[in-house]
Design a protein around this motif. Sequence first.
Motif, PDB file in Angstrom:
ATOM      1  N   THR A 147      44.543  18.692  36.928  1.00 36.05           N
ATOM      2  CA  THR A 147      43.431  18.376  36.038  1.00 36.05           C
ATOM      3  C   THR A 147      43.919  17.904  34.668  1.00 36.05           C
ATOM      4  O   THR A 147      45.109  18.035  34.348  1.00 36.05           O
ATOM      5  N   PRO A 148      43.020  17.401  33.835  1.00 29.06           N
ATOM      6  CA  PRO A 148      43.394  17.059  32.456  1.00 29.06           C
ATOM      7  C   PRO A 148      43.925  18.267  31.674  1.00 29.06           C
ATOM      8  O   PRO A 148      44.761  18.105  30.784  1.00 29.06           O
ATOM      9  N   ILE A 149      43.487  19.473  32.009  1.00 28.20           N
ATOM     10  CA  ILE A 149      44.007  20.686  31.359  1.00 28.20           C
ATOM     11  C   ILE A 149      45.492  20.843  31.675  1.00 28.20           C
ATOM     12  O   ILE A 149      46.298  21.153  30.803  1.00 28.20           O
ATOM     13  N   HIS A 150      45.861  20.621  32.957  1.00 27.69           N
ATOM     14  CA  HIS A 150      47.279  20.655  33.334  1.00 27.69           C
ATOM     15  C   HIS A 150      48.058  19.654  32.475  1.00 27.69           C
ATOM     16  O   HIS A 150      49.115  19.972  31.932  1.00 27.69           O
ATOM     17  N   ASP A 151      47.518  18.449  32.405  1.00 31.43           N
ATOM     18  CA  ASP A 151      48.192  17.363  31.677  1.00 31.43           C
ATOM     19  C   ASP A 151      48.332  17.691  30.189  1.00 31.43           C
ATOM     20  O   ASP A 151      49.398  17.465  29.599  1.00 31.43           O
ATOM     21  N   ASP A 152      47.278  18.241  29.587  1.00 39.02           N
ATOM     22  CA  ASP A 152      47.328  18.596  28.164  1.00 39.02           C
ATOM     23  C   ASP A 152      48.362  19.689  27.904  1.00 39.02           C
ATOM     24  O   ASP A 152      49.145  19.608  26.954  1.00 39.02           O
ATOM     25  N   LEU A 196      52.478  28.975  40.610  1.00 39.30           N
ATOM     26  CA  LEU A 196      51.556  30.113  40.510  1.00 39.30           C
ATOM     27  C   LEU A 196      50.329  29.908  41.389  1.00 39.30           C
ATOM     28  O   LEU A 196      49.692  30.872  41.814  1.00 39.30           O
ATOM     29  N   GLY A 197      49.989  28.640  41.637  1.00 37.98           N
ATOM     30  CA  GLY A 197      48.830  28.320  42.457  1.00 37.98           C
ATOM     31  C   GLY A 197      48.921  28.863  43.869  1.00 37.98           C
ATOM     32  O   GLY A 197      47.930  28.893  44.590  1.00 37.98           O
ATOM     33  N   ARG A 198      50.097  29.321  44.275  1.00 40.92           N
ATOM     34  CA  ARG A 198      50.248  29.933  45.590  1.00 40.92           C
ATOM     35  C   ARG A 198      49.694  31.355  45.614  1.00 40.92           C
ATOM     36  O   ARG A 198      49.437  31.902  46.677  1.00 40.92           O
ATOM     37  N   HIS A 199      49.565  31.953  44.413  1.00 36.45           N
ATOM     38  CA  HIS A 199      49.130  33.339  44.328  1.00 36.45           C
ATOM     39  C   HIS A 199      47.842  33.528  43.526  1.00 36.45           C
ATOM     40  O   HIS A 199      47.274  34.607  43.543  1.00 36.45           O
ATOM     41  N   VAL A 200      47.449  32.483  42.806  1.00 33.00           N
ATOM     42  CA  VAL A 200      46.274  32.553  41.937  1.00 33.00           C
ATOM     43  C   VAL A 200      45.347  31.405  42.345  1.00 33.00           C
ATOM     44  O   VAL A 200      45.808  30.306  42.621  1.00 33.00           O
ATOM     45  N   SER A 201      44.060  31.648  42.372  1.00 34.64           N
ATOM     46  CA  SER A 201      43.126  30.586  42.756  1.00 34.64           C
ATOM     47  C   SER A 201      43.192  29.430  41.751  1.00 34.64           C
ATOM     48  O   SER A 201      43.545  29.625  40.580  1.00 34.64           O
ATOM     49  N   LEU A 231      43.647  29.571  37.673  1.00 31.43           N
ATOM     50  CA  LEU A 231      44.831  28.947  37.087  1.00 31.43           C
ATOM     51  C   LEU A 231      44.441  27.950  35.998  1.00 31.43           C
ATOM     52  O   LEU A 231      45.023  27.947  34.905  1.00 31.43           O
ATOM     53  N   VAL A 232      43.436  27.137  36.250  1.00 29.63           N
ATOM     54  CA  VAL A 232      42.973  26.161  35.254  1.00 29.63           C
ATOM     55  C   VAL A 232      42.417  26.890  34.027  1.00 29.63           C
ATOM     56  O   VAL A 232      42.705  26.508  32.888  1.00 29.63           O
ATOM     57  N   ALA A 233      41.662  27.950  34.262  1.00 31.74           N
ATOM     58  CA  ALA A 233      41.132  28.727  33.131  1.00 31.74           C
ATOM     59  C   ALA A 233      42.265  29.371  32.343  1.00 31.74           C
ATOM     60  O   ALA A 233      42.254  29.391  31.101  1.00 31.74           O
ATOM     61  N   GLY A 234      43.279  29.879  33.040  1.00 31.37           N
ATOM     62  CA  GLY A 234      44.446  30.453  32.380  1.00 31.37           C
ATOM     63  C   GLY A 234      45.209  29.414  31.575  1.00 31.37           C
ATOM     64  O   GLY A 234      45.673  29.698  30.458  1.00 31.37           O
ATOM     65  N   LEU A 235      45.332  28.213  32.112  1.00 38.31           N
ATOM     66  CA  LEU A 235      45.984  27.114  31.382  1.00 38.31           C
ATOM     67  C   LEU A 235      45.209  26.778  30.111  1.00 38.31           C
ATOM     68  O   LEU A 235      45.811  26.563  29.051  1.00 38.31           O
ATOM     69  N   ALA A 236      43.894  26.717  30.213  1.00 36.41           N
ATOM     70  CA  ALA A 236      43.058  26.399  29.045  1.00 36.41           C
ATOM     71  C   ALA A 236      43.214  27.468  27.969  1.00 36.41           C
ATOM     72  O   ALA A 236      43.359  27.148  26.785  1.00 36.41           O
ATOM     73  N   MET A 237      43.220  28.735  28.381  1.00 35.97           N
ATOM     74  CA  MET A 237      43.405  29.822  27.416  1.00 35.97           C
ATOM     75  C   MET A 237      44.795  29.768  26.787  1.00 35.97           C
ATOM     76  O   MET A 237      44.952  29.966  25.581  1.00 35.97           O
ATOM     77  N   ALA A 262      53.064  33.421  30.577  1.00 37.20           N
ATOM     78  CA  ALA A 262      51.868  33.557  29.736  1.00 37.20           C
ATOM     79  C   ALA A 262      50.639  33.013  30.460  1.00 37.20           C
ATOM     80  O   ALA A 262      49.567  33.611  30.412  1.00 37.20           O
ATOM     81  N   VAL A 263      50.808  31.885  31.138  1.00 44.24           N
ATOM     82  CA  VAL A 263      49.694  31.315  31.904  1.00 44.24           C
ATOM     83  C   VAL A 263      49.284  32.275  33.014  1.00 44.24           C
ATOM     84  O   VAL A 263      48.093  32.482  33.255  1.00 44.24           O
ATOM     85  N   ALA A 264      50.266  32.886  33.680  1.00 50.02           N
ATOM     86  CA  ALA A 264      49.961  33.841  34.748  1.00 50.02           C
ATOM     87  C   ALA A 264      49.156  35.017  34.211  1.00 50.02           C
ATOM     88  O   ALA A 264      48.169  35.445  34.828  1.00 50.02           O
ATOM     89  N   LEU A 265      49.536  35.527  33.058  1.00 48.41           N
ATOM     90  CA  LEU A 265      48.795  36.646  32.451  1.00 48.41           C
ATOM     91  C   LEU A 265      47.364  36.240  32.114  1.00 48.41           C
ATOM     92  O   LEU A 265      46.420  36.992  32.380  1.00 48.41           O
ATOM     93  N   LYS A 266      47.210  35.064  31.529  1.00 43.10           N
ATOM     94  CA  LYS A 266      45.867  34.597  31.164  1.00 43.10           C
ATOM     95  C   LYS A 266      45.020  34.385  32.412  1.00 43.10           C
ATOM     96  O   LYS A 266      43.829  34.701  32.430  1.00 43.10           O
ATOM     97  N   ALA A 267      45.624  33.818  33.457  1.00 45.66           N
ATOM     98  CA  ALA A 267      44.889  33.581  34.714  1.00 45.66           C
ATOM     99  C   ALA A 267      44.456  34.904  35.336  1.00 45.66           C
ATOM    100  O   ALA A 267      43.347  35.011  35.859  1.00 45.66           O
ATOM    101  N   ARG A 268      45.306  35.913  35.260  1.00 51.27           N
ATOM    102  CA  ARG A 268      44.951  37.222  35.818  1.00 51.27           C
ATOM    103  C   ARG A 268      43.837  37.885  35.007  1.00 51.27           C
ATOM    104  O   ARG A 268      43.000  38.594  35.554  1.00 51.27           O
ATOM    105  N   LYS A 269      43.834  37.639  33.693  1.00 52.38           N
ATOM    106  CA  LYS A 269      42.739  38.170  32.867  1.00 52.38           C
ATOM    107  C   LYS A 269      41.416  37.562  33.310  1.00 52.38           C
ATOM    108  O   LYS A 269      40.398  38.242  33.355  1.00 52.38           O
ATOM    109  N   VAL A 270      41.428  36.266  33.585  1.00 52.65           N
ATOM    110  CA  VAL A 270      40.216  35.580  34.021  1.00 52.65           C
ATOM    111  C   VAL A 270      39.754  36.128  35.357  1.00 52.65           C
ATOM    112  O   VAL A 270      38.569  36.319  35.594  1.00 52.65           O
ATOM    113  N   ALA A 271      40.721  36.380  36.236  1.00 49.47           N
ATOM    114  CA  ALA A 271      40.397  36.886  37.583  1.00 49.47           C
ATOM    115  C   ALA A 271      39.816  38.289  37.466  1.00 49.47           C
ATOM    116  O   ALA A 271      39.003  38.700  38.223  1.00 49.47           O
TER     117      ALA A 271
END
Length: 170
Positions: free
Chosen positions: A106-111, A135-140, A144-150, A161-170
Amino acid sequence: MPLPEEPFETGRLFTPRVDRYSQIAVRTNRYSVPVRLIGKRVRVVLHASHLAVYDTGVEVARHERLIAKGGCRLDLDRCLEALIRKPGAFPGATALERACSAGKFTPIHDDWWAVVVMARGDTAGTRALIKVLLLGRHVSHEHLVAGLAMALRSGALTADAVALKARKVA
Protein backbone atom coordinates in the motif's frame (compact mmCIF):
# COMPACT_ATOMS: atom_id res chain seq x y z
CA MET A 1 -2.47 -30.45 3.40
CA PRO A 2 -1.25 -33.94 2.52
CA LEU A 3 -0.99 -35.01 -1.11
CA PRO A 4 -4.24 -36.57 -2.37
CA GLU A 5 -4.16 -40.37 -2.50
CA GLU A 6 -5.15 -40.40 -6.17
CA PRO A 7 -3.99 -37.09 -7.69
CA PHE A 8 -5.09 -38.10 -11.19
CA GLU A 9 -8.68 -38.40 -10.02
CA THR A 10 -8.73 -34.82 -8.75
CA GLY A 11 -6.35 -33.16 -11.21
CA ARG A 12 -3.40 -33.57 -13.54
CA LEU A 13 0.02 -34.32 -11.98
CA PHE A 14 3.30 -32.58 -12.96
CA THR A 15 6.80 -32.74 -11.43
CA PRO A 16 8.67 -29.57 -12.46
CA ARG A 17 12.03 -28.45 -11.08
CA VAL A 18 12.11 -25.13 -9.21
CA ASP A 19 14.29 -22.66 -11.12
CA ARG A 20 16.78 -20.17 -9.69
CA TYR A 21 14.04 -17.53 -9.52
CA SER A 22 11.96 -19.72 -7.19
CA GLN A 23 9.42 -20.45 -9.92
CA ILE A 24 8.02 -23.52 -11.61
CA ALA A 25 6.70 -23.87 -15.14
CA VAL A 26 3.39 -25.69 -15.55
CA ARG A 27 2.21 -25.97 -19.09
CA THR A 28 3.00 -22.50 -20.48
CA ASN A 29 2.72 -20.52 -17.24
CA ARG A 30 5.03 -19.77 -14.31
CA TYR A 31 4.16 -19.83 -10.61
CA SER A 32 6.19 -18.86 -7.54
CA VAL A 33 7.13 -21.31 -4.80
CA PRO A 34 9.16 -20.90 -1.59
CA VAL A 35 12.82 -20.00 -2.11
CA ARG A 36 14.03 -22.98 -0.10
CA LEU A 37 12.87 -25.26 -2.94
CA ILE A 38 15.24 -23.85 -5.59
CA GLY A 39 16.77 -26.75 -7.51
CA LYS A 40 14.33 -29.35 -6.17
CA ARG A 41 11.58 -31.19 -8.01
CA VAL A 42 8.08 -30.63 -6.65
CA ARG A 43 4.77 -32.30 -7.36
CA VAL A 44 2.03 -30.14 -8.80
CA VAL A 45 -1.61 -31.12 -8.99
CA LEU A 46 -3.34 -29.01 -11.63
CA HIS A 47 -7.08 -28.56 -11.18
CA ALA A 48 -9.57 -26.65 -13.31
CA SER A 49 -9.44 -23.50 -11.17
CA HIS A 50 -6.19 -23.75 -9.19
CA LEU A 51 -2.97 -25.66 -8.74
CA ALA A 52 -1.38 -27.01 -5.58
CA VAL A 53 2.37 -27.50 -5.14
CA TYR A 54 3.70 -30.23 -2.83
CA ASP A 55 7.14 -30.92 -1.40
CA THR A 56 7.53 -34.35 0.20
CA GLY A 57 3.76 -34.70 0.45
CA VAL A 58 3.18 -31.32 2.15
CA GLU A 59 1.42 -28.48 0.34
CA VAL A 60 3.83 -25.54 0.06
CA ALA A 61 1.97 -23.28 -2.38
CA ARG A 62 -1.45 -22.84 -3.94
CA HIS A 63 -2.27 -20.52 -6.83
CA GLU A 64 -5.30 -19.60 -8.84
CA ARG A 65 -4.74 -21.21 -12.21
CA LEU A 66 -3.75 -18.93 -15.07
CA ILE A 67 -5.82 -19.45 -18.18
CA ALA A 68 -3.90 -17.40 -20.76
CA LYS A 69 -0.63 -18.78 -22.11
CA GLY A 70 2.68 -17.30 -21.00
CA GLY A 71 1.32 -15.87 -17.75
CA CYS A 72 3.09 -15.53 -14.45
CA ARG A 73 1.63 -15.74 -10.95
CA LEU A 74 4.17 -14.39 -8.46
CA ASP A 75 3.62 -14.02 -4.74
CA LEU A 76 5.83 -11.38 -3.10
CA ASP A 77 5.86 -13.31 0.17
CA ARG A 78 7.61 -16.24 -1.50
CA CYS A 79 10.41 -13.98 -2.78
CA LEU A 80 11.24 -12.20 0.47
CA GLU A 81 13.95 -14.59 1.70
CA ALA A 82 15.89 -14.06 -1.51
CA LEU A 83 15.29 -10.31 -1.56
CA ILE A 84 16.57 -9.78 1.98
CA ARG A 85 19.94 -11.09 0.79
CA LYS A 86 19.80 -8.90 -2.32
CA PRO A 87 17.80 -5.83 -1.28
CA GLY A 88 18.88 -3.91 -4.38
CA ALA A 89 16.64 -6.17 -6.46
CA PHE A 90 13.54 -5.32 -4.43
CA PRO A 91 12.53 -1.98 -6.02
CA GLY A 92 12.33 -3.48 -9.52
CA ALA A 93 10.93 -6.88 -8.56
CA THR A 94 8.01 -8.07 -10.65
CA ALA A 95 6.44 -9.53 -7.51
CA LEU A 96 6.48 -6.05 -5.93
CA GLU A 97 4.64 -4.59 -8.93
CA ARG A 98 2.03 -7.31 -8.69
CA ALA A 99 1.67 -6.81 -4.93
CA CYS A 100 1.10 -3.08 -5.53
CA SER A 101 -1.56 -3.72 -8.15
CA ALA A 102 -3.26 -6.28 -5.89
CA GLY A 103 -3.34 -3.84 -2.95
CA LYS A 104 -0.97 -5.91 -0.79
CA PHE A 105 1.73 -3.22 -0.94
CA THR A 106 0.00 0.00 0.00
CA PRO A 107 0.99 3.69 -0.07
CA ILE A 108 1.56 3.37 3.71
CA HIS A 109 4.21 0.71 3.01
CA ASP A 110 5.78 3.01 0.44
CA ASP A 111 5.74 6.05 2.76
CA TRP A 112 7.31 4.13 5.66
CA TRP A 113 9.94 2.68 3.30
CA ALA A 114 10.83 6.17 2.01
CA VAL A 115 11.33 7.50 5.54
CA VAL A 116 13.48 4.52 6.55
CA VAL A 117 15.61 4.81 3.38
CA MET A 118 16.18 8.51 4.10
CA ALA A 119 17.25 7.70 7.66
CA ARG A 120 19.36 4.57 7.02
CA GLY A 121 20.18 4.41 3.32
CA ASP A 122 18.90 2.23 0.51
CA THR A 123 20.20 -1.17 1.59
CA ALA A 124 19.37 -0.98 5.30
CA GLY A 125 16.04 0.73 4.63
CA THR A 126 14.99 -1.88 2.10
CA ARG A 127 16.02 -4.71 4.43
CA ALA A 128 13.90 -3.13 7.18
CA LEU A 129 10.91 -3.04 4.83
CA ILE A 130 11.42 -6.68 3.83
CA LYS A 131 11.47 -7.63 7.53
CA VAL A 132 8.18 -5.76 7.93
CA LEU A 133 6.73 -7.66 4.97
CA LEU A 134 7.85 -10.93 6.55
CA LEU A 135 5.72 -9.97 9.57
CA GLY A 136 2.75 -10.44 7.26
CA ARG A 137 3.18 -14.18 7.74
CA HIS A 138 2.15 -13.82 11.38
CA VAL A 139 0.07 -10.63 11.44
CA SER A 140 -3.01 -9.90 9.33
CA HIS A 141 -2.60 -7.47 6.46
CA GLU A 142 -4.98 -4.93 8.02
CA HIS A 143 -3.14 -4.96 11.35
CA LEU A 144 0.21 -4.68 9.63
CA VAL A 145 -0.88 -1.63 7.61
CA ALA A 146 -2.32 -0.03 10.75
CA GLY A 147 0.92 -0.78 12.60
CA LEU A 148 2.93 0.78 9.76
CA ALA A 149 0.77 3.91 9.87
CA MET A 150 1.24 4.22 13.64
CA ALA A 151 4.98 3.64 13.31
CA LEU A 152 5.19 6.26 10.58
CA ARG A 153 3.38 8.84 12.74
CA SER A 154 5.61 8.15 15.74
CA GLY A 155 8.86 7.91 13.77
CA ALA A 156 9.45 4.24 14.60
CA LEU A 157 11.79 2.91 11.92
CA THR A 158 12.33 -0.75 12.81
CA ALA A 159 10.42 -3.91 11.98
CA ASP A 160 10.22 -4.68 15.70
CA ALA A 161 8.49 -1.35 16.35
CA VAL A 162 6.03 -2.02 13.54
CA ALA A 163 5.35 -5.49 14.99
CA LEU A 164 4.59 -3.97 18.40
CA LYS A 165 2.26 -1.37 16.91
CA ALA A 166 0.50 -4.01 14.79
CA ARG A 167 -0.02 -6.19 17.87
CA LYS A 168 -1.48 -3.21 19.74
CA VAL A 169 -3.99 -2.76 16.93
CA ALA A 170 -4.83 -6.47 17.00
